[in-house]
Motif scaffolding. Structure first.
Motif, PDB file in Angstrom:
ATOM      1  N   LEU A 168       2.093  14.663  -1.393  1.00  0.00           N
ATOM      2  CA  LEU A 168       3.358  13.603  -0.886  1.00  0.00           C
ATOM      3  C   LEU A 168       4.076  13.162  -1.339  1.00  0.00           C
ATOM      4  N   ASP A 169       5.332  13.920  -0.684  1.00  0.00           N
ATOM      5  CA  ASP A 169       6.634  13.203  -2.340  1.00  0.00           C
ATOM      6  C   ASP A 169       7.519  12.867  -1.577  1.00  0.00           C
ATOM      7  N   VAL A 209       7.548   9.493   0.978  1.00  0.00           N
ATOM      8  CA  VAL A 209       7.523   9.391   2.283  1.00  0.00           C
ATOM      9  C   VAL A 209       7.810   8.143   2.096  1.00  0.00           C
TER      10      VAL A 209
END
Length: 183
Positions: free
Chosen positions: A18-19, A21
């Motif tokens: 997850l980047d 988000v």
């Protein structure tokens, strides 16, 4: 999705990243900063659903074991007539029957909206151990045939072994439950 992580030769687990988000307005579940609490409730429910599935899978393995013991000839009669096979059947049935009430109690507490953290931990450990124990006994009664592709037993055993690690290893649940009970 970074990569699939096969577990004991079976797929279904994935590594994800997850980047940066961001949550669009109106898409936040619950209060900001309380995401882990929401997640914990969902994980607890998921554990109980898996426990119910493990009970059903153990029943399947038990049925296969019983059928094999009844139908397979041994030197002195049927496998079912041998005391060691009878002991495997007894222990498997005992494991199933003593695990079922633990799982159902946890489900009833969750359904009633009550705190079920202790009961969920007990049910998760008991159900995972039970599935591994019952499928191991079923494989033993089947002999080498229990390891091959003609029965679902190898997959059920793999599920039982994975169940003792995924969703938190037994040791994590044991210490968490014990701390709660002792506090």
């Amino acid at each position: 999705m970074i990569r699939e992580l096969p577990v004991l030769g079976a797929g279904g687990q994935w590594e994800i990243a997850l980047d940066a988000v961001t949550v669009p307005p109106g898409h936040l579940l619950g209060e900001a900063g309380r995401g882990l609490r929401v997640l914990a409730e969902r994980v607890r429910l998921g554990r109980l659903l898996r426990c119910l599935r493990w009970l059903g899978q153990a029943e399947r393995a038990f049925t296969l074991m019983r059928e094999r013991a009844r139908s397979r000839p041994a030197a002195s009669g049927r496998l079912a007539d041998l005391q060691l096979v009878q002991a495997l059947v007894f222990e498997a049935l005992l494991a199933i029957r003593t695990t079922r009430p633990l799982v159902f109690e946890a489900v009833a507490l969750v359904e009633a909206g009550r705190d079920a953290r202790v009961e969920t931990g007990l049910a998760k450990v008991a159900a995972a151990r039970m599935l591994q124990q019952v499928t191991d006994a079923a494989i033993q009664v089947h002999g080498a045939a229990g390891l091959g592709p003609d029965t679902p037993l190898p997959a059920l055993f793999r599920t039982g072994r994975m169940a003792r690690l995924l969703d938190g290893p037994d040791e994590l649940h044991i210490t968490t439950v014990a701390r709660r009970v002792l506090s």
